[in-house]
Motif scaffolding. Structure first.
Motif, mmCIF file in Angstrom:
data_model
loop_
_atom_site.group_PDB
_atom_site.id
_atom_site.type_symbol
_atom_site.label_atom_id
_atom_site.label_comp_id
_atom_site.label_asym_id
_atom_site.label_seq_id
_atom_site.Cartn_x
_atom_site.Cartn_y
_atom_site.Cartn_z
ATOM 1 N N THR A 169 0.863 -1.181 0.000
ATOM 2 C CA THR A 169 0.000 0.000 0.000
ATOM 3 C C THR A 169 0.897 1.228 0.000
ATOM 4 O O THR A 169 1.776 1.360 0.854
ATOM 5 C CB THR A 169 -0.924 0.007 1.232
ATOM 6 O OG1 THR A 169 -1.773 -1.148 1.172
ATOM 7 C CG2 THR A 169 -1.800 1.250 1.252
ATOM 8 N N ASN A 171 0.252 4.510 0.347
ATOM 9 C CA ASN A 171 -0.195 5.758 0.969
ATOM 10 C C ASN A 171 0.936 6.534 1.627
ATOM 11 O O ASN A 171 1.140 7.723 1.365
ATOM 12 C CB ASN A 171 -1.283 5.469 2.010
ATOM 13 C CG ASN A 171 -2.576 5.000 1.381
ATOM 14 O OD1 ASN A 171 -2.578 4.411 0.310
ATOM 15 N ND2 ASN A 171 -3.691 5.262 2.062
ATOM 16 N N LYS A 175 2.505 10.163 0.513
ATOM 17 C CA LYS A 175 2.429 11.304 1.430
ATOM 18 C C LYS A 175 3.814 11.902 1.648
ATOM 19 O O LYS A 175 3.991 13.125 1.669
ATOM 20 C CB LYS A 175 1.826 10.867 2.768
ATOM 21 C CG LYS A 175 0.335 10.533 2.697
ATOM 22 C CD LYS A 175 -0.168 10.008 4.036
ATOM 23 C CE LYS A 175 -1.631 9.599 3.949
ATOM 24 N NZ LYS A 175 -2.129 9.032 5.236
ATOM 25 N N PHE A 183 -4.883 12.796 0.337
ATOM 26 C CA PHE A 183 -5.425 11.753 1.202
ATOM 27 C C PHE A 183 -6.256 12.329 2.349
ATOM 28 O O PHE A 183 -6.804 11.582 3.147
ATOM 29 C CB PHE A 183 -4.286 10.901 1.782
ATOM 30 C CG PHE A 183 -3.546 10.089 0.754
ATOM 31 C CD1 PHE A 183 -3.919 8.778 0.486
ATOM 32 C CD2 PHE A 183 -2.482 10.621 0.055
ATOM 33 C CE1 PHE A 183 -3.242 8.018 -0.452
ATOM 34 C CE2 PHE A 183 -1.792 9.876 -0.886
ATOM 35 C CZ PHE A 183 -2.172 8.575 -1.149
ATOM 36 N N ALA A 203 -6.895 4.932 -0.667
ATOM 37 C CA ALA A 203 -5.752 4.018 -0.645
ATOM 38 C C ALA A 203 -5.205 3.848 -2.047
ATOM 39 O O ALA A 203 -5.934 3.917 -3.036
ATOM 40 C CB ALA A 203 -6.147 2.657 -0.075
#
Length: 258
Positions: A169, A171, A175, A183, A203
């Protein structure tokens, strides 16, 4: 029409409340990765309103194939020093190659050499994490230039057959790269997709499959965004029997596919 014309992408409406919705999405992924990645979603959360899915499939035959008769039982040394049995492919052929104090690099072309697998093997006693940290844009460009200018030299290559599956994942990584606002359900601005607002990225998932054998390489990947040297007269020995780094790339644009 714009998505189809410029991105070869299709846009479809789908009832996410339908029990068949995940199967429909996974069917598209399975078809576009030739069965190598059969699923990308298990269930769909109620707040999800859209999926953006990208798939890539690559099948390449080595320009110089490994003879199956030369594949032998061998050992691969893991990071912790333990060993695991493997099937080691072997061949003696001319490849573009160079080495320095930190690693050996060898380029294995596919087909008409528009694509290649570039392998980096840390020198004995060198840490692979240190090598990974040295993969800057500048260093990569210099290494690729060195390979492109290298004259193919005779190499005795030992390379294990392997299958690699990876899922992550993205994310936190995205970021860290500066996409944090996307997000954030309060700050994200996707009003050019939905004028009413309220959209944000829930996601980003990524899956990869790579299989390397005597014939060549089969590779596939899916990303899902849920919104809500100098030659020598004797063969150089390159024995890939410990952790290594590889990249499958398009040689004209230098685009890294895997």
């Amino acid at each position: 029409d714009l998505n189809k014309t410029y991105f070869n992408a299709e846009v479809n409406a789908l009832d996410f409340d339908s029990p068949q919705a995940p199967a429909t999405i996974n069917g598209w992924v399975n078809e576009n990765t030739k069965g190598k990645i059969p699923t990308i979603v298990e269930t769909i959360k109620r707040e999800i309103v859209m999926f953006i899915i990208n798939a890539i499939y690559f099948k390449g035959s080595w320009s110089s194939r490994f003879e199956a008769a030369n594949t032998k039982d061998d050992w691969f040394t893991l990071l912790d020093g333990s060993r695991k049995p493997c099937k080691m492919m072997n061949q003696e052929q001319k490849f573009k190659y160079f080495s320095n104090a930190d690693f050996q690099a060898i380029d294995l072309p596919y087909g008409d050499e528009d694509f290649s697998m570039t392998i980096f093997l840390p020198q004995a006693g060198k840490n692979i994490d240190d090598l990974i940290s040295s993969f800057t844009q500048n260093n990569w460009g210099q290494w690729m230039q060195t390979l492109s200018l290298s004259k193919a030299s005779k190499v005795y290559l030992s390379l294990p057959k392997f299958t690699l599956k990876y899922e992550v994942t993205l994310n936190d990584m995205l970021k860290a790269l500066g996409m944090g606002i996307a997000f954030d359900s309060w700050l994200a601005d996707f009003t050019r997709i939905c004028k009413a607002g309220g959209l944000y990225i829930d996601a980003v998932k990524h899956k990869t499959f790579v299989e390397v054998n005597e014939e060549g390489t089969v590779a596939a990947a899916v990303t899902l965004v849920g919104m809500g040297v100098t030659s020598i007269p004797i063969p150089t020995m390159v024995r890939i029997d410990r952790p290594f780094i590889f990249a499958i790339r398009e040689t004209r644009s230098q685009t890294i596919l895997f």
